[in-house]
Design an enzyme around this catalytic site. Structure first.
Site, short mmCIF file in Angstrom:
data_model
loop_
_atom_site.label_atom_id
_atom_site.label_comp_id
_atom_site.label_asym_id
_atom_site.label_seq_id
_atom_site.Cartn_x
_atom_site.Cartn_y
_atom_site.Cartn_z
N LYS A 283 0.81 -1.22 0.00
CA LYS A 283 0.00 0.00 0.00
C LYS A 283 0.85 1.28 0.00
O LYS A 283 0.50 2.27 -0.66
CB LYS A 283 -0.86 -0.03 1.27
CG LYS A 283 -1.99 0.95 1.32
CD LYS A 283 -2.83 0.68 2.58
CE LYS A 283 -3.28 1.96 3.24
NZ LYS A 283 -3.81 1.74 4.59
N GLY A 284 1.95 1.22 0.73
CA GLY A 284 2.82 2.39 0.74
C GLY A 284 2.32 3.53 1.60
O GLY A 284 1.62 3.31 2.59
#
Ligand code: B12
Ligand code: B12
Ligand SMILES: Cc1ncc(COP(=O)(O)O)c(C=O)c1O
Ligand SMILES: Cc1ncc(COP(=O)(O)O)c(C=O)c1O
Lengths: 252, 512, 252, 512
Positions: free
Chosen positions: A133-134
């Protein structure tokens, strides 16, 4: 006129260029009233603050006084002398580009082991860097085709990290430290470096630390290759790794 | 908008009726008198500008000369016509000649009325056309770069240096400011002239000059393009030169002016009659220039008690409304003022504030009311003051205020630093965004504390206005009914500048 | 242990006695990003702050950066060296007592002329001291039977004050200054002293100044007998006047 | 209290029913197992305290020895009875002898059940009497020094040094704090023992030890007298030693304990089963000691999204309520948690917060619910964070929360400095006082945004609970349904400390 000194000397600014206006607050123990006010002014004087004005001086119990102070600092800083900092002109490429460059230039998949070490249970920061997802719309390392990202989570002892890095033949170790009270992070990070050196693997890895109170200077001081602070994006880290690996191989 | 307070409409209507009587009683005096500043404004509107060698503005040179030689009873327009006819050149040249002592007014023959009109009217029309073109410019800019929705964020700059002001204003715009008010130097409101040119040396504010207006307008117009949002420029048509500043502002496309019918009397000890005459003409100019006025009721609660004298604010709003209407200002230009000045340590104080802010919103639904921040009861503990300002933001959003002058955490210390303004704007933006729509979502308990407080305050305003109808506004000021400050109508600054008009008084701007 | 240094050395305190914890904020013009952060740290260093931590660094437009910084100040203040300040042990008597003492000890009515001078229009402060009503429950000088208090209001020129003081044979002049930007108060106050000296009446009066940014040092520096700041009560002023008059007459 | 949100009572009742099923499914396991820490707590409740020469607490010495020699299946009470009978002295002396290797457990013969009960019951009764006398003490102090009205202001101290903590706590009390929570050192929750004695070296908190409890209690009791207001002392019955800390807290008259049925699992990676067994027994002790528990739902929204996962908080509150009830805690001791964690930059975020806070208030009307401050989305710009905390104060007062953990302007930077706490308390007091009564004055628009938000969140919690009924709580934790964190029931710390009870297991505190 509201313009920076042409010679690159900067000084705090309130409402007249060069006025040196600063705001300060602190608690003084063991004093109160006028004495506390005067002590605050003298302290400010020692800090190089002219015309210190104690705008509030509140008794906060336990014989302590909370001070708010305004004044004009005499000091200034020559920014011409500041080297090695990002002047905001380096544009870091996005995941796609970096991933492609790893393949092109390095030609192999990089293994990175990450963890938030010792008693620190804050996973959000390391997850922001590693998870798919970051962070802030920037994809995490797990999503890079050419990075094998192993996220060990939080509360991982330094020993476990070293063991895992050796087992997985990691080229990169990413550690997170969020709790910093009484410099506990310094203690934990130093121990990790010592262990890596004891195992003779320090030189074989790129050692990176991150966390809200990590600065690049601190990281260097502790023997890390890099340090990342508040608001780091995964691509910043990937870009650094790629460049450092290329550099190591004399191809930067 | 449905009333949330259950206010009695007939009480409100009666208040309006009282206010109309109160101001009506003064119109005789106002219309039969002029002032030095009104006349100087007339010269400015006819295009006179510049100063003599020692820096006296030409409008002052001319008006003083006329006053000394033949008096101002006929109006400066009349004298100007005579001068132009006599010298055959531009008015400014004639004034320069007077300043240089090359021309004596006593040598200038008086023309008859029609001749004067013939000479002056084109000048007046040119001035008005210029003003109109500025207003048109504003309209097209606002169409291209729409303003933010309410509340508009209004901040002051007050460095004393117009160039610093401009840089700080641009920073404020980048952080969400919608209105930039350049506060004037502490001394200016008592000057009986408008300073000239760009200035860099003010105290607690920057001199209002036409050149400074221009510099700031230019800086803001650039910022407007950059940010894609119209930003309003604000200054003060207040003090001894209300009408002249209104004229300069009209030419430089200012968007709002602090302009109150009584502030100068109460807070600057300017003569009562002088102020009433000046405010009337200055507002006429504002009406022509499509400039929003900001009235000064917020000031009352810095000297009087905010809980006990809340009704004086409403009463004054009705009076300012009525005066504004008499000058031709439509409701959309009436930025009636009120303030968040209740002592933060009073239990339930916020509920009173909610009641009062909501009440003003409902009584003046079309007016871009201007809500003023806490000032008197804040302290040098800037963290705590920042919170008091936040409660003000909360109240403003909950009650749908139009113009919101941002509180500054350093209010008790200094005129705002650039960083203070940034913090203040961040807080206000946060409140506006996170609470968006709350006004629509909540209602107040019927007959609860809030509704009762609103009713009580309105009731007292009603009583006060009724009393003023009886004793006259001038007497109410003498008795200290506003702000607890007493003003003798025969005292105060600028009384010498009030002049009775002759029968053949001529002022082309009263016609249009 | 949370206890003041026994030797009277005080130092800011955050969460460990002696830690020197302070908070600072200011705006740096002409810099942004990492350079601004580093400049802020260096500035803090010059102020004697160790481990400076820039907790926020916000671009505020017009090429300026707003900084919030925490750190540990090295300096401390020896409060043993602070002399002449109220240690909070002097209890000031109330109006009744002071009024009675004036009658008893001085035996005459004191005339005091007060004003907020020059362009300054802030009456609230001088009114708080002089008007009947007073301030914070402490009655104003007008209410003292043995003080004839003449409040000239605000925007009074220094000349007018001097004239009135001479006319009324005032023993005390009280001036207020609230607006202080660009040191305008210093200018106004200095002018007043000059005028009094020119009229040869300076020594005949007790000259007092007050206002939120007035300190006793500033007052002394400018040639005043006393200066009163934030939160002054009328009784403080009356008490000072009485004692100074007694002192002048060698009866203190 | 009438519902302001128009919530559907049958949905709420169904949620409670689901939660009862969910926790009920675990009771079989919980009642048939014990843990190292439960057994150590039993020794403490019987009066065992102190450490051996290298600092290992006697409860650990004893439990470990028993575990090694004969296992814990019969319970530590049984072994203790055997030891006491064998040595003829106090339990502590026997343990000392074990520590000193002067006594071998394998030499100690096993008594029969009745004999064991006869020996141990008086010790247990003494322990319980002691706890009861502490609770009585609390009641009489609260009668003499009444607590503030809601919200109670709750602040943390976390210097790492118990003496600094005490001085800072006393300062906080002088500034209006009603609850003082001593945060534990970062490492403590994973220690499988309770440290001993006064401590001055913690990281991000101070070790929870019985001596530290005593020091802080004494400091607060003095402050209570000085301020004339009861002040609550709070610590953490959380981590690997939940039951033991509950025991120590009961002896030292702590008033509240952080004590959640799932926090250790989710946030400290403690084994699922270990936690369920531990929480059950620790809460039984809390019930006996009349200690309010604080549950940890606020934590969920630091790892999961506060807008999308708001319902997980409510779902968990229902589960914590049910578990608490099973341990004998009445609603007045259930400090169920929730948090103000919506990103401040979300438009209308405050309206959602209002909805959620009001909803929890209405669903758990008798519980002293604990409202937690913004933490995740605040920044190092302390001025702005101070405002976010102020909005939290506003929401708390508007929705009548019971316990209000104060936000700190330096949340994103460090554990609170003494000055931070002062600022925070000033702000909270201001909000409470200036808004007093607002909850009563406002109502929400029927079917407006706020009401719809509340309905939506409750609906999702209902759905979630229904799903957990199907899959089991253990599985829901494995699937990451809380806080987006996945926990394998076979993994986690402390799994070795879970022991199946024998048929003749004996624990005198399960009887009472
Ligand atoms: C969320 C949170 C928690 C959660 C953690 C949940 C989880 N699974 O992570 C819970 C509720 C469990 C928790 C508990 C505690 N917490 Co906590 N917590 C926070 C909080 C609110 C937010 C942290 C966060 O998630 N930030 C968001 C992430 C994305 O930011 P970040 O961590 O800075 O990461 C970014 C960069 O730093 C960098 N980065 C971080 N790591 C790495 C690693 C690498 C390799 C790289 C390249 C970059 C990088 O990149 C990230 C993205 O930009 C902060 C306060 C705050 N607002 O900062 C306190 C805070 C960090 N917690 C704190 C404390 C003390 C604790 C406790 C010890 C308190 C206690 N005694 O009970 C406990 C125990 C936890 C423990 N043993 O570690 C303190 C630390 C004080 C200090 N400076 O020492 C803080 C600052 C709060 C405070 N003011 O007291 N906490
Ligand atoms: C009320 C007020 C006004 C009112 C004044 C009404 C009136 N008739 O007094 C109005 C609205 C008119 C006003 C106008 C302006 N104001 Co003003 N105003 C304030 C405000 C909000 C409160 C001041 C106050 O009344 N305090 C309460 C009294 C009781 O406190 P005090 O004055 O400190 O007095 C106490 C002590 O200082 C002492 N004391 C004071 N005088 C004396 C004298 C003696 C002899 C003694 C012994 C003691 C003593 O005893 C008093 C009781 O304890 C302050 C902000 C603030 N919160 O402080 C700004 C403030 C003072 N104003 C300011 C400014 C700049 C102006 C303007 C110049 C702005 C403008 N350009 O338009 C104008 C013009 C006024 C002028 N020419 O002077 C600035 C001054 C900045 C600076 N440091 O230079 C302030 C700080 C606001 C700001 N942050 O910008 N203002
Ligand atoms: C209507 C009005 N005019 C003027 C001012 C400012 O004062 P000055 O007369 O110093 O410009 C204010 C201050 O708030 C005001 O409200
Ligand atoms: C229920 C509960 N226990 C414990 C803690 C603290 O964590 P630790 O396990 O480090 O004591 C929290 C933190 O907020 C909590 O909510």
């Amino acid at each position: 006129m509201a313009q920076q000194d042409k010679k690159g000397i900067v000084k705090p600014y309130g409402d007249a260029m060069g006025d040196g206006a600063v705001q300060l607050s602190f608690t003084l123990p063991g004093v109160s009233g006028e004495i506390a006010e005067e002590a605050a002014r003298r302290l400010a004087g020692k800090m190089g603050i002219d015309d210190p004005y104690v705008s509030s001086c509140d008794d906060i119990g336990s014989e302590m006084t909370f001070i708010v102070l305004y004044g004009k600092v005499r000091h200034s800083v020559d920014i011409g002398q500041i080297k090695g900092f990002d002047r905001g002109d380096e544009k870091i490429p996005n995941m796609k580009v970096i991933d492609h460059m790893i393949e092109e230039k390095l030609g192999r998949v990089i293994t990175a082991v990450g963890a938030c070490i010792e008693s620190d249970a804050h996973t959000v920061g390391i997850d922001a860097i590693m998870n798919m997802k970051g962070y802030s719309g920037d994809y995490g390392l797990e999503r890079y085709k050419n990075i094998r990202a192993i996220n060990m989570g939080a509360q991982v002892s330094a020993e476990e990290v070293v063991r895992e890095a050796i087992r997985e033949k990691a080229e990169v170790i990413l550690v997170s430290q969020v709790v910093t009270q009484k410099e506990v992070h310094v203690r934990n990070l130093t121990r990790l470096v010592d262990l890596l050196e004891a195992e003779h693997v320090r030189d074989g890895v790129i050692l990176v630390v991150g966390g809200p109170r990590i600065t690049r200077e601190l990281a260097k001081e502790l023997g890390f290759d890099a340090g990342f602070g508040r608001g780091t994006l995964p691509s910043h880290v990937a870009w650094f790794i790629l460049n450092r690996l290329l550099e190591k191989e004399g191809r930067a | 908008m449905e009333s949330k307070l259950g206010l009695d409409k007939t009480v409100i209507d009666e208040c309006r009726g009282f206010a109309e009587k109160i101001t009506g009683d003064l119109m005789g005096f106002i219309q039969s008198h002029t002032t030095d500043s009104v006349e100087r404004a007339v010269t400015r509107l006819m295009g006179l500008d510049g100063t003599d060698r020692i820096g006296t503005p030409y409008p002052n040179v001319l008006v003083d000369a006329v006053k000394r030689s033949r008096g101002l009873g006929q109006g400066i327009a009349a004298a100007s016509a005579d001068l132009i006819a006599y010298t055959g050149g531009a008015l400014a040249d004639a004034v320069k000649a007077i300043a240089d002592k090359k021309l004596k007014l006593s040598d200038v023959p008086a023309l008859d009325w029609d001749k004067r009109v013939e000479i002056v009217r084109p000048l007046a029309e040119a001035g008005l056309a210029e003003i109109k073109s500025r207003a048109d410019e504003r309209n097209s800019l606002r169409a291209a770069y729409p303003m933010s929705g309410p509340p508009l964020f209004y901040v002051i700059v007050a460095t004393g240096n117009i160039y610093e002001d401009a840089a700080q204003a641009v920073s404020a715009v980048a952080n969400g400011a919608d209105c930039i008010a350049v506060i004037r130097s502490t001394a200016q409101s008592l000057l009986d002239y408008v300073p000239y040119g760009a200035t860099t040396e003010g105290f607690g504010g920057t001199y209002a000059t036409q050149e400074n207006f221009k510099i700031m307008r230019r800086a803001l117009d650039e910022a407007i393009q950059r940010e894609g949002r119209y930003v309003n420029l604000v200054n003060y048509a207040s003090g001894l030169c209300m009408p002249e500043i209104a004229a300069a502002a009209a030419f430089e496309r200012l968007d709002m002016l602090l302009n109150d019918s009584m502030y100068g009397i109460i807070f600057r000890n300017i003569n009562t009659y002088r102020t009433f005459v000046d405010q009337y003409f200055s507002r006429m100019i504002n009406a022509k220039a499509d400039i929003i006025i900001n009235t000064g009721e917020d000031n009352y609660l810095t000297t009087a008690d905010a809980v006990e004298k809340a009704h004086t604010v409403i009463a004054s709003d009705f009076i300012n409304e009525s005066f504004a209407q008499r000058s031709g200002l439509p409701p959309r230009l009436m930025g009636l003022g009120h303030a968040f000045e209740i002592d933060p340590s009073i239990e339930g104080g916020f509920l009173m504030e909610l009641a009062q802010a909501q009440m003003i919103r409902e009584i003046f639904p079309e007016a871009p009311i201007k809500y003023m921040p806490p000032t008197k009861h804040v302290t040098g503990n800037v963290f705590q003051t920042h919170l008091v300002d936040m409660m003000f933001n909360v109240c403003s959003v909950m009650t749908d205020q139009s113009i919101h002058l941002l509180g500054m955490l350093t209010e008790a210390i200094h005129t705002p630093f650039v960083g203070d303004r940034y913090l203040s704007l961040s807080g206000a933006r946060y409140a506006k965004n996170t609470m968006r729509g709350i006004g629509d979502e909540i209602s107040f308990k019927p007959d609860g504390f809030i509704q009762r407080r609103a009713r009580e305050v309105l009731g007292k305003a009603h009583e006060m206005l009724a009393e003023i109808v009886d004793i006259s506004l001038v007497e109410s000021l003498a008795r200290g009914m506003f702000a607890d400050i007493h003003r003798d109508p025969k005292g105060g600054k600028g009384i010498d500048g009030v002049v009775k008009k002759d029968d053949d008084y001529y002022n082309p701007f009263l016609e249009a």
